[in-house]
Design a protein around this motif. Structure first.
Motif, PDB file in Angstrom:
ATOM      1  N   GLY A 225       0.829  -1.197   0.000  1.00  0.00           N
ATOM      2  CA  GLY A 225       0.000   0.000   0.000  1.00  0.00           C
ATOM      3  C   GLY A 225       0.865   1.249   0.000  1.00  0.00           C
ATOM      4  N   LYS A 226       0.413   2.274  -0.702  1.00  0.00           N
ATOM      5  CA  LYS A 226       1.206   3.513  -0.805  1.00  0.00           C
ATOM      6  C   LYS A 226       1.309   4.246   0.533  1.00  0.00           C
ATOM      7  CE  LYS A 226       0.586   4.406  -5.740  1.00  0.00           C
ATOM      8  NZ  LYS A 226      -0.062   3.178  -6.139  1.00  0.00           N
ATOM      9  N   LYS A 227       0.396   3.969   1.481  1.00  0.00           N
ATOM     10  CA  LYS A 227       0.427   4.629   2.788  1.00  0.00           C
ATOM     11  C   LYS A 227       1.314   3.899   3.794  1.00  0.00           C
ATOM     12  CE  LYS A 227      -4.373   6.331   2.644  1.00  0.00           C
ATOM     13  NZ  LYS A 227      -5.680   6.193   3.325  1.00  0.00           N
ATOM     14  N   SER A 228       1.752   2.701   3.433  1.00  0.00           N
ATOM     15  CA  SER A 228       2.466   1.848   4.383  1.00  0.00           C
ATOM     16  C   SER A 228       3.944   2.215   4.499  1.00  0.00           C
ATOM     17  CB  SER A 228       2.332   0.378   3.964  1.00  0.00           C
ATOM     18  OG  SER A 228       3.192  -0.436   4.724  1.00  0.00           O
ATOM     19  N   THR A 274       0.321  -6.388   3.488  1.00  0.00           N
ATOM     20  CA  THR A 274      -0.118  -6.877   2.179  1.00  0.00           C
ATOM     21  C   THR A 274      -0.827  -8.219   2.320  1.00  0.00           C
ATOM     22  OG1 THR A 274       1.778  -5.782   1.130  1.00  0.00           O
ATOM     23  CG2 THR A 274       0.628  -7.462  -0.159  1.00  0.00           C
ATOM     24  N   PRO A 275      -2.097  -8.306   1.891  1.00  0.00           N
ATOM     25  CA  PRO A 275      -2.822  -9.582   2.021  1.00  0.00           C
ATOM     26  C   PRO A 275      -2.273 -10.646   1.068  1.00  0.00           C
ATOM     27  CG  PRO A 275      -4.159  -7.964   0.835  1.00  0.00           C
ATOM     28  CD  PRO A 275      -2.940  -7.242   1.315  1.00  0.00           C
ATOM     29  N   PRO A 276      -2.160 -11.877   1.516  1.00  0.00           N
ATOM     30  CA  PRO A 276      -1.656 -12.955   0.658  1.00  0.00           C
ATOM     31  C   PRO A 276      -2.450 -13.114  -0.634  1.00  0.00           C
ATOM     32  CG  PRO A 276      -1.668 -13.665   2.946  1.00  0.00           C
ATOM     33  CD  PRO A 276      -2.358 -12.339   2.910  1.00  0.00           C
ATOM     34  N   TRP A 277      -3.774 -12.921  -0.565  1.00  0.00           N
ATOM     35  CA  TRP A 277      -4.598 -13.096  -1.770  1.00  0.00           C
ATOM     36  C   TRP A 277      -4.206 -12.109  -2.870  1.00  0.00           C
ATOM     37  CZ3 TRP A 277      -7.246  -8.911  -3.515  1.00  0.00           C
ATOM     38  CH2 TRP A 277      -7.602  -7.917  -2.608  1.00  0.00           C
ATOM     39  N   LEU A 278      -3.732 -10.922  -2.480  1.00  0.00           N
ATOM     40  CA  LEU A 278      -3.343  -9.920  -3.469  1.00  0.00           C
ATOM     41  C   LEU A 278      -2.043 -10.320  -4.166  1.00  0.00           C
ATOM     42  CD1 LEU A 278      -3.816  -7.225  -4.854  1.00  0.00           C
ATOM     43  CD2 LEU A 278      -2.774  -6.079  -2.884  1.00  0.00           C
ATOM     44  N   MET A 279      -1.106 -10.889  -3.412  1.00  0.00           N
ATOM     45  CA  MET A 279       0.137 -11.364  -4.030  1.00  0.00           C
ATOM     46  C   MET A 279      -0.149 -12.521  -4.994  1.00  0.00           C
ATOM     47  SD  MET A 279       3.001 -11.027  -0.995  1.00  0.00           S
ATOM     48  CE  MET A 279       1.958 -11.590   0.345  1.00  0.00           C
ATOM     49  N   GLU A 280      -1.125 -13.344  -4.646  1.00  0.00           N
ATOM     50  CA  GLU A 280      -1.513 -14.449  -5.534  1.00  0.00           C
ATOM     51  C   GLU A 280      -2.114 -13.922  -6.839  1.00  0.00           C
ATOM     52  OE1 GLU A 280      -4.044 -16.789  -3.059  1.00  0.00           O
ATOM     53  OE2 GLU A 280      -2.391 -17.387  -1.733  1.00  0.00           O
ATOM     54  N   LYS A 281      -2.922 -12.858  -6.734  1.00  0.00           N
ATOM     55  CA  LYS A 281      -3.511 -12.253  -7.936  1.00  0.00           C
ATOM     56  C   LYS A 281      -2.420 -11.648  -8.828  1.00  0.00           C
ATOM     57  CE  LYS A 281      -8.310 -11.090  -6.755  1.00  0.00           C
ATOM     58  NZ  LYS A 281      -8.836 -11.854  -7.899  1.00  0.00           N
ATOM     59  N   VAL A 282      -1.420 -11.053  -8.197  1.00  0.00           N
ATOM     60  CA  VAL A 282      -0.297 -10.485  -8.952  1.00  0.00           C
ATOM     61  C   VAL A 282       0.445 -11.608  -9.685  1.00  0.00           C
ATOM     62  CG1 VAL A 282       1.969  -9.360  -8.720  1.00  0.00           C
ATOM     63  CG2 VAL A 282      -0.026  -8.405  -7.545  1.00  0.00           C
ATOM     64  N   ALA A 283       0.645 -12.724  -9.000  1.00  0.00           N
ATOM     65  CA  ALA A 283       1.317 -13.872  -9.628  1.00  0.00           C
ATOM     66  C   ALA A 283       0.527 -14.376 -10.830  1.00  0.00           C
ATOM     67  CB  ALA A 283       1.496 -14.998  -8.604  1.00  0.00           C
ATOM     68  N   GLU A 284      -0.786 -14.454 -10.674  1.00  0.00           N
ATOM     69  CA  GLU A 284      -1.648 -14.912 -11.779  1.00  0.00           C
ATOM     70  C   GLU A 284      -1.563 -13.963 -12.973  1.00  0.00           C
ATOM     71  OE1 GLU A 284      -5.528 -15.184 -10.052  1.00  0.00           O
ATOM     72  OE2 GLU A 284      -4.955 -16.812  -8.687  1.00  0.00           O
ATOM     73  N   GLN A 285      -1.541 -12.659 -12.702  1.00  0.00           N
ATOM     74  CA  GLN A 285      -1.481 -11.669 -13.774  1.00  0.00           C
ATOM     75  C   GLN A 285      -0.129 -11.710 -14.490  1.00  0.00           C
ATOM     76  OE1 GLN A 285      -3.984 -10.098 -14.925  1.00  0.00           O
ATOM     77  NE2 GLN A 285      -2.942  -8.777 -16.403  1.00  0.00           N
ATOM     78  N   ILE A 286       0.948 -11.946 -13.728  1.00  0.00           N
ATOM     79  CA  ILE A 286       2.272 -12.065 -14.354  1.00  0.00           C
ATOM     80  C   ILE A 286       2.302 -13.289 -15.268  1.00  0.00           C
ATOM     81  CG2 ILE A 286       4.735 -12.491 -13.917  1.00  0.00           C
ATOM     82  CD1 ILE A 286       4.428 -10.769 -11.356  1.00  0.00           C
TER      83      ILE A 286
END
Length: 293
Positions: A225-228, A274-286
């Motif tokens: 997150g940009k605020k983190s 960072t939620p794990p589900w978001l990293m998984e979505k990034v992996a899928e998109q890559i």
């Protein structure tokens, strides 16, 4: 199918304080009842939006006085005493998900302040001005603690007072040590100086791990997150170790050209918020954008 190896950093994702807060929110939302969180529950817009869809509505501190008899979650960052006072005055029911590490730190700072104010001493906190956790910490001192963001601010500290130094839990250990060393060498010899390294080791322990993770991959995508502030610290450490490191907050920020060079592996890492589900979505998109590699 892409022959590219994509790995999600096993050391990344929510720290236990954030897990505790998110689980508390999800438990309350199970029956479909809407309720509020004081500020964003975590410094990650995607996770905030997910919980909003489930019924968790962030509110500001100003709303505490205008709303009446609401159920409100205190997030992992913690809150100053005035928040609890306002909540009580307006009949709110609090679900306190303050991180146990932060809660202990608040207690220690309050104890130091009560001791030092009898001696005209001072509490110094190494932290980010305006950060949610720091607002909660300085609140334990009636907003009298001195906040320093880096070594550049040490000139604001009165070296002729008894001093206790603390740190926001997610700050840099190295910078804390520099500040502590400066004060130890410069505080008046007739004054008492004590430093307390209160940086969370679950967070600090991520730094050496992310260096090794970044070095083993051709490209690293850091999700945060940009605020983190934690995300900024971790990403900068990542970038020091791998110049092909990129920061994204969601899948839409991924760029195909990052993966155009001949590469064999991509690492995906994230902040403690960072939620794990978001990293998984990034992996899928890559996987999708590199499918011809």
């Amino acid at each position: 199918m892409s022959s590219l190896h994509i790995e999600i950093d096993p050391a990344s994702g929510f720290c236990f304080g954030v897990v505790k807060a998110v689980e508390a929110a999800e438990d309350e939302l199970k029956d479909g009842t809407q309720f509020h969180s004081l500020g964003d529950i975590v410094h990650n817009n995607m996770e905030v939006d997910r919980l909003k869809e489930m019924g968790l509505q962030p509110i500001s501190n100003d709303d505490l006085s205008t709303l009446k008899e609401k159920k409100i979650l205190i997030r992992a960052h913690g809150e100053p005493p005035i928040t609890y006072q306002k909540a009580k005055e307006n009949g709110h029911q609090l679900i306190d998900a303050t991180c146990p590490v932060v809660l202990k730190l608040q207690s220690r700072i309050k104890k130091s302040w009560e001791e030092l104010k009898q001696q005209n001493g001072q509490v110094v906190i190494y932290g980010k001005v305006g950060h949610a956790e720091v607002i909660g910490l300085i609140g334990q001192t009636n907003n009298e603690a001195v906040i320093v963001e880096s070594m550049e601010d040490v000139s604001t500290i009165d070296v002729n007072k008894n001093t206790h130094l603390y740190a926001q839990t997610t700050k840099s250990i190295d910078e804390f040590k520099r500040i502590a060393t400066y004060l130890k060498e410069n505080i008046n010899a007739n004054c008492v100086f004590k430093s307390f390294d209160t940086i969370c080791r679950q967070v600090a322990g991520r730094l050496p791990k992310i260096v090794l993770f970044a070095q083993k991959h051709d490209v690293v995508v850091f999700v945060g997150g940009k605020k983190s502030s934690n995300a900024k610290i971790l990403f900068n450490k990542c970038l020091e170790s791998n110049k092909q490191a990129y920061f994204v907050s969601n899948v839409n920020e991924l760029k195909k050209e990052w993966f155009d060079k001949p590469i064999k592996s991509v690492g995906i890492s994230g902040a403690t918020s960072t939620p794990p589900w978001l990293m998984e979505k990034v992996a899928e998109q890559i996987e999708i954008i590199t499918k011809d590699k």
